[in-house]
Design a protein around this motif. Structure first.
Motif, PDB file in Angstrom:
ATOM      1  N   VAL A  94       0.834  -1.194   0.000  1.00 47.82           N
ATOM      2  CA  VAL A  94       0.000   0.000   0.000  1.00 47.82           C
ATOM      3  C   VAL A  94       0.875   1.252   0.000  1.00 47.82           C
ATOM      4  N   PRO A  95       0.905   2.021  -1.099  1.00 50.99           N
ATOM      5  CA  PRO A  95       1.590   3.319  -1.076  1.00 50.99           C
ATOM      6  C   PRO A  95       0.864   4.250  -0.102  1.00 50.99           C
ATOM      7  N   LEU A  96       1.617   4.932   0.748  1.00 46.89           N
ATOM      8  CA  LEU A  96       0.999   5.753   1.785  1.00 46.89           C
ATOM      9  C   LEU A  96       0.837   7.210   1.386  1.00 46.89           C
ATOM     10  N   GLY A  97       1.381   7.593   0.245  1.00 43.87           N
ATOM     11  CA  GLY A  97       1.270   8.982  -0.175  1.00 43.87           C
ATOM     12  C   GLY A  97       2.126   9.921   0.653  1.00 43.87           C
ATOM     13  N   LEU A  98       3.071   9.381   1.386  1.00 46.94           N
ATOM     14  CA  LEU A  98       3.980  10.167   2.214  1.00 46.94           C
ATOM     15  C   LEU A  98       5.369  10.180   1.587  1.00 46.94           C
ATOM     16  N   LYS A  99       6.176  11.157   2.012  1.00 41.67           N
ATOM     17  CA  LYS A  99       7.558  11.216   1.571  1.00 41.67           C
ATOM     18  C   LYS A  99       8.462  11.379   2.790  1.00 41.67           C
ATOM     19  N   LEU A 100       9.556  10.616   2.800  1.00 41.30           N
ATOM     20  CA  LEU A 100      10.503  10.661   3.909  1.00 41.30           C
ATOM     21  C   LEU A 100      11.685  11.554   3.565  1.00 41.30           C
ATOM     22  N   ASN A 101      12.069  12.377   4.519  1.00 42.18           N
ATOM     23  CA  ASN A 101      13.294  13.159   4.430  1.00 42.18           C
ATOM     24  C   ASN A 101      14.111  12.909   5.700  1.00 42.18           C
ATOM     25  N   VAL A 102      15.356  12.495   5.525  1.00 46.37           N
ATOM     26  CA  VAL A 102      16.217  12.254   6.676  1.00 46.37           C
ATOM     27  C   VAL A 102      17.670  12.419   6.260  1.00 46.37           C
ATOM     28  N   THR A 103      18.459  12.963   7.168  1.00 46.16           N
ATOM     29  CA  THR A 103      19.898  13.101   6.950  1.00 46.16           C
ATOM     30  C   THR A 103      20.632  12.474   8.120  1.00 46.16           C
ATOM     31  N   LEU A 104      21.575  11.616   7.819  1.00 46.62           N
ATOM     32  CA  LEU A 104      22.388  10.965   8.842  1.00 46.62           C
ATOM     33  C   LEU A 104      23.826  11.434   8.691  1.00 46.62           C
ATOM     34  N   ASP A 105      24.324  12.137   9.699  1.00 45.68           N
ATOM     35  CA  ASP A 105      25.741  12.497   9.751  1.00 45.68           C
ATOM     36  C   ASP A 105      26.457  11.408  10.539  1.00 45.68           C
ATOM     37  N   THR A 106      27.497  10.854   9.953  1.00 50.76           N
ATOM     38  CA  THR A 106      28.142   9.698  10.573  1.00 50.76           C
ATOM     39  C   THR A 106      29.624   9.929  10.820  1.00 50.76           C
ATOM     40  N   THR A 107      30.105   9.216  11.817  1.00 48.50           N
ATOM     41  CA  THR A 107      31.541   9.131  12.083  1.00 48.50           C
ATOM     42  C   THR A 107      31.955   7.688  11.851  1.00 48.50           C
ATOM     43  N   ILE A 108      33.018   7.494  11.081  1.00 51.03           N
ATOM     44  CA  ILE A 108      33.417   6.152  10.638  1.00 51.03           C
ATOM     45  C   ILE A 108      34.780   5.791  11.213  1.00 51.03           C
ATOM     46  N   ARG A 109      34.864   4.583  11.758  1.00 48.74           N
ATOM     47  CA  ARG A 109      36.159   4.060  12.228  1.00 48.74           C
ATOM     48  C   ARG A 109      36.324   2.627  11.750  1.00 48.74           C
ATOM     49  N   ARG A 110      37.422   2.365  11.083  1.00 51.81           N
ATOM     50  CA  ARG A 110      37.758   0.982  10.713  1.00 51.81           C
ATOM     51  C   ARG A 110      38.688   0.431  11.776  1.00 51.81           C
TER      52      ARG A 110
END
Length: 541
Positions: A271-287
């Motif tokens: 079921v398409p909900l007719g909504l739109k998602l906006n999100v931003t994830l700022d990340t810190t990366i460590r190997r």
């Protein structure tokens, strides 16, 4: 509770020909207490405490009589990548009756496995895909006729028939299949090309409350390092609370309760909900590098064949504070399992070498998605085609002796017959899994080996306590799940009754000793999902 004061409890009967092991209660106490001490800071992989964990377990392995299991080393490198998402993340949904913004930790948790410093999802169409299952063999496809590339999918946890009171049926009824696990939901969404995959939390079918999800997710997350930086996975994955989902669906003019009911039916259409998602994830990366810890008792006449004992050494490290305590010590989960591993190593070494070699493996990052066992299974030190089978230990019984044994995933492999014999010798019966809806078979390290064909036993004490019966056993299980599981309250208790753990460890020892002594090659039952890969691996020998 009964307090065992001796170094070992009286021997428990074994089938004819199998020696009764000496299981040291003092070892169980000492190892559990030490590894769950605050000084180990919750044993998070790649943390400053990891070298201390490695040194302690390696020392206990050596003192037990094991030899280093990786070409003279006690460890196997497991390359990891850690991603920390800034706590300012928020999910903003537009296009409905009113905008809906979900707050981090209170309404949702969100992360990414893609190794990039910033992840942005803009105006992504939102689609409800029911249980998010694509099972061709069952004629079930929640993505049928749907193109979700670049879209956000919202998914229900568990299987469509999880509320059925009995086991059996299309998705095995009350017993969760892998299609019901959250890990599968994200895997399938990624295969379908979804930009974001969001699971609706519900305590009963998820098997734990939302604060357990927060404890695991609202912190830096680990994954195995990969050459493609996991760019084949969805940009964002996460969970939302049931209340947040209800508000979101209402904004879309939909009734979540009605859609949940519709999603249980064969032929359900997304079921398409007719909504739109906006999100931003700022990340810190460590190997970083984590480590599996491995010891071996070399075999005699068939030293190139192996029996495996496993338990995970990691826990959550520092987690969400409860009453000012932020260290998730993981005493039962799974310092106790490592204690069992050490106690079994002591018993096996004392009994002397067996024809097959016996491998003792303490794996990392189980709590991050079975990563250490996955890495070992995909990069085995000892060939899986030459591994007869084994035993995995995840949380020992400290509530006392039981009249029964529960086998997780019973009916899947020949190891069931071993369990029945050794349980009977110890005066116990086999009980159905008490909470099959929790999907335990897919939640611990035996699953990593099963996926690549190796039969691994996941079994232990049932809930029918000798002192207190089923009522006391169920109460103890519920108390642990509600009040201590993945919380700082999972701490060592000096008055624990280890007699039930000794029952289980005696059974594990007997099964593994028999595997290490005989020429048998246990297999999965005909038609099981893991049978083909086992047959293929053994055919090459």
């Amino acid at each position: 509770m009964l307090l065992a004061s001796a170094l070992a409890l009286p021997a428990i009967a074994q089938p004819a020909g199998t020696p009764a092991p000496h299981i040291s209660v003092q070892t169980l106490r000492d190892v559990t207490r030490t590894l769950s001490d605050d000084s180990f800071e919750g044993r998070a992989p790649t943390s400053a405490a990891e070298p201390k964990v490695i040194a302690y377990i390696s020392d206990r392995f050596a003192k037990a009589g094991l030899k280093p299991g990786n070409n003279g080393s006690w460890t196997q490198d497991v390359p990891m990548v850690e991603i920390a998402v800034a706590p300012t993340a928020a999910m903003a949904f537009t296009g409905g009756k009113t905008p809906v913004t979900l707050a981090y930790k209170s309404d949702m948790v969100i992360s990414t496995r893609q190794v990039r410093p910033k992840v942005t999802i803009t105006n992504s169409d939102v689609v409800f895909v029911g249980y998010g299952i694509n099972a061709p063999e069952k004629g079930w496809n929640d993505y049928a006729g749907l193109d979700v590339r670049g879209k956000t999918v919202i998914i229900l946890i568990n299987d469509p028939d999880w509320e059925k009171p009995t086991v059996g049926g299309e998705f095995n009824g009350r017993a969760m299949t892998y299609y019901g696990r959250w890990t599968y939901k994200y895997e399938e969404a990624a295969r379908q090309g979804a930009a974001a995959a969001i699971i609706v939390h519900d305590t009963e079918p998820a098997a734990y409350p939302f604060d357990v999800v927060v404890s695991s997710w609202a912190k830096p997350t680990l994954n195995l390092d990969a050459k493609n930086d996991h760019m084949n996975e969805s940009k964002a994955i996460g969970w939302i609370t049931g209340d947040a989902a209800t508000r979101l669906f209402a904004s879309a003019g939909q009734n979540l309760t009605a859609l949940k009911l519709a999603a249980k039916t064969h032929g359900f259409k997304a079921v398409p909900l007719g909504l739109k998602l906006n999100v931003t994830l700022d990340t810190t990366i460590r190997r970083q590098m984590s480590h599996n810890i491995v010891g071996i008792l070399p075999g005699t006449s068939r030293a190139n064949e192996y029996v495996l004992y496993s338990a995970h050494w990691d826990h959550l490290g520092h987690c969400e504070p409860v009453k000012g305590d932020s260290i998730c010590n993981g005493a039962l989960d799974n310092a106790s399992g490592v204690a069992g591993l050490v106690a079994l190593a002591e018993a096996a070494a004392k009994a002397g070498p067996t024809p097959r070699s016996q491998v003792f493996l303490a794996v990392t990052a189980e709590e991050s998605g079975l990563l250490g066992s996955q890495y070992y299974a995909e990069h085995p030190i000892y060939p899986l085609s030459q591994t007869a089978g084994g035993v995995n230990m995840d949380v020992l019984n400290v509530n006392g002796k039981t009249r029964d044994v529960e086998v997780t995933g019973i009916g899947k492999s020949d190891l069931d017959d071993y369990v029945k014999r050794y349980a009977a010798a110890g005066g116990r019966t086999i009980s159905p899994e008490s909470t099959p809806e929790k999907g335990h078979y897919y939640r611990s390290d035996h699953f990593s080996f099963a996926k690549l064909g190796v039969p691994m036993l996941a079994a232990g004490s049932g809930e029918d306590l000798v002192i207190g019966g089923l009522a006391a056993g169920k109460a103890a299980s519920e108390d642990y799940t509600i009040n201590r599981y993945h919380k700082p309250q999972d701490e060592y208790v000096a008055t624990w009754d280890w007699s039930g753990a000794v029952q289980d460890l005696t059974m594990y020892y007997g099964i593994a000793h028999e595997l290490a002594t005989t020429t048998a090659w246990p297999n999965w039952v005909a038609g099981d999902e893991f049978r083909a890969i086992r047959d293929k691996s053994r055919a090459g020998q």
